[in-house]
Enzyme design. Structure first.
Site, PDB file in Angstrom:
ATOM      1  N   GLY A 136      38.561  43.750  36.343  1.00  0.00           N
ATOM      2  CA  GLY A 136      37.655  43.564  35.211  1.00  0.00           C
ATOM      3  C   GLY A 136      36.317  44.241  35.424  1.00  0.00           C
ATOM      4  O   GLY A 136      36.158  45.095  36.283  1.00  0.00           O
ATOM      5  N   ASN A 137      35.331  43.842  34.560  1.00  0.00           N
ATOM      6  CA  ASN A 137      34.017  44.495  34.516  1.00  0.00           C
ATOM      7  C   ASN A 137      34.223  46.011  34.373  1.00  0.00           C
ATOM      8  O   ASN A 137      33.731  46.809  35.153  1.00  0.00           O
ATOM      9  CB  ASN A 137      33.201  44.151  35.765  1.00  0.00           C
ATOM     10  CG  ASN A 137      31.750  44.556  35.594  1.00  0.00           C
ATOM     11  OD1 ASN A 137      31.179  45.258  36.415  1.00  0.00           O
ATOM     12  ND2 ASN A 137      31.143  44.165  34.504  1.00  0.00           N
ATOM     13  N   HIS A 162      34.561  49.915  33.438  1.00  0.00           N
ATOM     14  CA  HIS A 162      33.697  51.048  33.135  1.00  0.00           C
ATOM     15  C   HIS A 162      34.600  52.252  32.831  1.00  0.00           C
ATOM     16  O   HIS A 162      35.839  52.125  32.829  1.00  0.00           O
ATOM     17  CB  HIS A 162      32.726  51.324  34.288  1.00  0.00           C
ATOM     18  CG  HIS A 162      33.395  51.400  35.630  1.00  0.00           C
ATOM     19  ND1 HIS A 162      34.298  52.391  35.963  1.00  0.00           N
ATOM     20  CD2 HIS A 162      33.319  50.590  36.717  1.00  0.00           C
ATOM     21  CE1 HIS A 162      34.725  52.211  37.188  1.00  0.00           C
ATOM     22  NE2 HIS A 162      34.166  51.112  37.674  1.00  0.00           N
ATOM     23  N   HIS A 213      37.754  52.905  34.929  1.00  0.00           N
ATOM     24  CA  HIS A 213      38.967  52.127  34.632  1.00  0.00           C
ATOM     25  C   HIS A 213      39.650  52.677  33.382  1.00  0.00           C
ATOM     26  O   HIS A 213      40.877  52.762  33.313  1.00  0.00           O
ATOM     27  CB  HIS A 213      38.613  50.664  34.346  1.00  0.00           C
ATOM     28  CG  HIS A 213      38.039  49.924  35.507  1.00  0.00           C
ATOM     29  ND1 HIS A 213      36.714  49.578  35.585  1.00  0.00           N
ATOM     30  CD2 HIS A 213      38.629  49.452  36.639  1.00  0.00           C
ATOM     31  CE1 HIS A 213      36.503  48.904  36.709  1.00  0.00           C
ATOM     32  NE2 HIS A 213      37.638  48.832  37.370  1.00  0.00           N
ATOM     33  N   GLN A 217      41.588  39.196  48.499  1.00  0.00           N
ATOM     34  CA  GLN A 217      41.077  40.445  49.062  1.00  0.00           C
ATOM     35  C   GLN A 217      39.573  40.390  49.369  1.00  0.00           C
ATOM     36  O   GLN A 217      38.990  41.406  49.726  1.00  0.00           O
ATOM     37  CB  GLN A 217      41.433  41.633  48.174  1.00  0.00           C
ATOM     38  CG  GLN A 217      40.700  41.707  46.839  1.00  0.00           C
ATOM     39  CD  GLN A 217      41.258  42.818  45.963  1.00  0.00           C
ATOM     40  OE1 GLN A 217      42.351  42.719  45.429  1.00  0.00           O
ATOM     41  NE2 GLN A 217      40.509  43.902  45.817  1.00  0.00           N
ATOM     42  N   GLY A 268      42.783  54.768  40.970  1.00  0.00           N
ATOM     43  CA  GLY A 268      41.745  55.795  41.052  1.00  0.00           C
ATOM     44  C   GLY A 268      41.622  56.375  42.451  1.00  0.00           C
ATOM     45  O   GLY A 268      41.787  55.670  43.448  1.00  0.00           O
ATOM     46  N   GLN A 317      42.829  52.714  49.411  1.00  0.00           N
ATOM     47  CA  GLN A 317      43.694  51.810  48.638  1.00  0.00           C
ATOM     48  C   GLN A 317      44.858  52.587  48.014  1.00  0.00           C
ATOM     49  O   GLN A 317      46.014  52.160  48.072  1.00  0.00           O
ATOM     50  CB  GLN A 317      42.863  51.123  47.547  1.00  0.00           C
ATOM     51  CG  GLN A 317      43.680  50.343  46.539  1.00  0.00           C
ATOM     52  CD  GLN A 317      42.809  49.546  45.590  1.00  0.00           C
ATOM     53  OE1 GLN A 317      42.279  48.520  45.952  1.00  0.00           O
ATOM     54  NE2 GLN A 317      42.670  50.003  44.354  1.00  0.00           N
ATOM     55  N   SER A 337      31.396  52.428  39.735  1.00  0.00           N
ATOM     56  CA  SER A 337      31.950  51.260  40.425  1.00  0.00           C
ATOM     57  C   SER A 337      31.282  50.025  39.848  1.00  0.00           C
ATOM     58  O   SER A 337      30.082  50.060  39.516  1.00  0.00           O
ATOM     59  CB  SER A 337      31.629  51.355  41.924  1.00  0.00           C
ATOM     60  OG  SER A 337      31.769  50.091  42.532  1.00  0.00           O
ATOM     61  N   ARG A 372      30.395  47.607  41.447  1.00  0.00           N
ATOM     62  CA  ARG A 372      29.368  47.164  42.394  1.00  0.00           C
ATOM     63  C   ARG A 372      28.055  47.938  42.229  1.00  0.00           C
ATOM     64  O   ARG A 372      27.030  47.514  42.774  1.00  0.00           O
ATOM     65  CB  ARG A 372      29.887  47.247  43.832  1.00  0.00           C
ATOM     66  CG  ARG A 372      30.988  46.210  44.077  1.00  0.00           C
ATOM     67  CD  ARG A 372      31.294  45.995  45.546  1.00  0.00           C
ATOM     68  NE  ARG A 372      32.081  44.795  45.755  1.00  0.00           N
ATOM     69  CZ  ARG A 372      33.409  44.754  45.935  1.00  0.00           C
ATOM     70  NH1 ARG A 372      34.112  45.872  45.935  1.00  0.00           N
ATOM     71  NH2 ARG A 372      34.032  43.607  46.108  1.00  0.00           N
TER      72      ARG A 372
HETATM   73  O1  PAF Z   1      40.972  48.346  42.762  1.00  0.00           O
HETATM   74  C1  PAF Z   1      40.917  47.169  42.344  1.00  0.00           C
HETATM   75  O2  PAF Z   1      40.256  46.872  41.362  1.00  0.00           O
HETATM   76  C2  PAF Z   1      41.717  46.091  43.062  1.00  0.00           C
HETATM   77  O3  PAF Z   1      41.719  46.310  44.441  1.00  0.00           O
HETATM   78  C3  PAF Z   1      43.142  45.924  42.518  1.00  0.00           C
HETATM   79  C4  PAF Z   1      43.978  47.181  42.740  1.00  0.00           C
HETATM   80  C5  PAF Z   1      43.105  45.607  41.041  1.00  0.00           C
HETATM   81  C6  PAF Z   1      43.839  44.772  43.244  1.00  0.00           C
HETATM   82  O4  PAF Z   1      43.173  43.576  43.062  1.00  0.00           O
END
Ligand code: PAF
Length: 288
Positions: free
Chosen positions: A31-32, A34, A37, A61, A149, A155, A187, A189
């Site tokens: 979520g949140n 931008h 996404h 996580q 991304g 990741q 991001s 963040r």
């Molecule tokens: O990249 C993210 O936003 C998270 O790590 C994900 C892939 C949605 C898993 O929670």
């Protein structure tokens, strides 16, 4: 767009689409949202007959001292953006739907060799949490395509390995990083940065670009290039966590014969940890 909160409901919507034999696309998020996404959504729209997104701030996580409670939650704005970008179904479950027995008894997925290096070394358990929730979400949605991304390059690499190792029937689509005009990677963040930090933040990508030019011109050893970049980040007011130049496919330390590299960096600016990366190719030995 329809928002559903249960596993049964999202499965039912996807199965209805499957009966029409259309490819299913999936964008997992916290979520949140931008533009970064939304670029993931846009990358899947053409090839998929139904688009599913998820919003789930995954507690598994986050480390004990991380920003789980402070993580921005903006469901209404996110729903509007996803609707505008043609998402059909949003899966936004509560924590109890994903971890009904709590997290301590949850079966976990771990990707050896990738989950505990770089960001994984500074954030123990983070990538087990990512791999676990993404594999759960894949089991729930059963997508044909899922978009991630390049901004979160480690990741992305880890998800690709997990999909291969567990023979998951999904194609991972990777999407270039979306950047602000001054080069800062978008991001969620970034919202934590003060005005002064936001003005200084693009120095992270600049240091990666400078290192990339030197790697591509073979100016100095990789160790020397990384050490200089760390020093330039410190001079710009960052507290660097790592600056690494690795094999682009495995994220292993780059050997002398590795040509396809990736430069990855993580650095603190005040209380915000920023990450970024860029590919860099050393010239072929024959053409040097
Ligand atoms: O990249 C993210 O936003 C998270 O790590 C994900 C892939 C949605 C898993 O929670």
């Amino acid at each position: 767009m329809e928002t559903v909160t249960t596993i049964a409901a999202v499965r039912e919507r996807v199965q209805t689409a499957r009966r029409r034999e259309v490819p299913v696309g999936f964008v997992p998020t916290m979520g949140n949202l931008h533009q970064g996404h939304l670029a993931l959504v846009d990358a899947l729209r053409e090839r998929c007959g139904i688009l599913v997104a998820s919003i789930f701030v995954n507690p598994l996580q986050f480390g004990p001292n991380e920003d789980l409670d402070a993580y921005p939650r903006t469901l209404e704005a996110d729903q509007a953006a996803l609707t505008e970008h043609g998402v059909d179904v949003l899966f936004a479950p509560p924590v109890s739907e994903i971890y009904p027995d709590g997290m301590s008894l949850q079966t976990r997925v771990s990707v050896p060799g990738l989950g505990d290096i770089l960001c994984g070394a500074s954030r123990p358990g983070h990538f087990d949490g990512v791999a676990t929730v993404v594999s759960k979400l894949f089991q729930i949605v059963m997508p044909d395509f899922a978009a991630f991304g390049r901004k979160d390059f480690q990741q992305l690499t880890l998800i690709r390995r997990m999909v291969r190792d567990l023979s998951m029937p999904v194609t991972i689509v990777d999407v270039p990083t979306t950047r602000a005009a001054d080069g800062l990677a978008l991001s969620s963040r970034n919202n934590y940065l003060s005005a002064d930090e936001r003005a200084r933040a693009p120095a992270l990508y600049r240091s990666i670009e400078q290192a990339a030019s030197r790697v591509e011109a073979e100016q100095g050893s990789l160790e020397a290039i990384a050490a200089e970049a760390m020093a330039s980040l410190e001079a710009a007011g960052f507290r660097p966590d790592y600056f690494a130049i690795r094999n682009r496919h495995t994220l292993a330390e780059a050997g002398p014969d590795d040509r396809e590299l990736v430069i990855l960096a993580a650095a603190w600016l005040g209380r915000t940890r920023l990450i970024d990366n860029r590919s860099a190719d050393r010239p072929d030995k024959d053409s040097a």
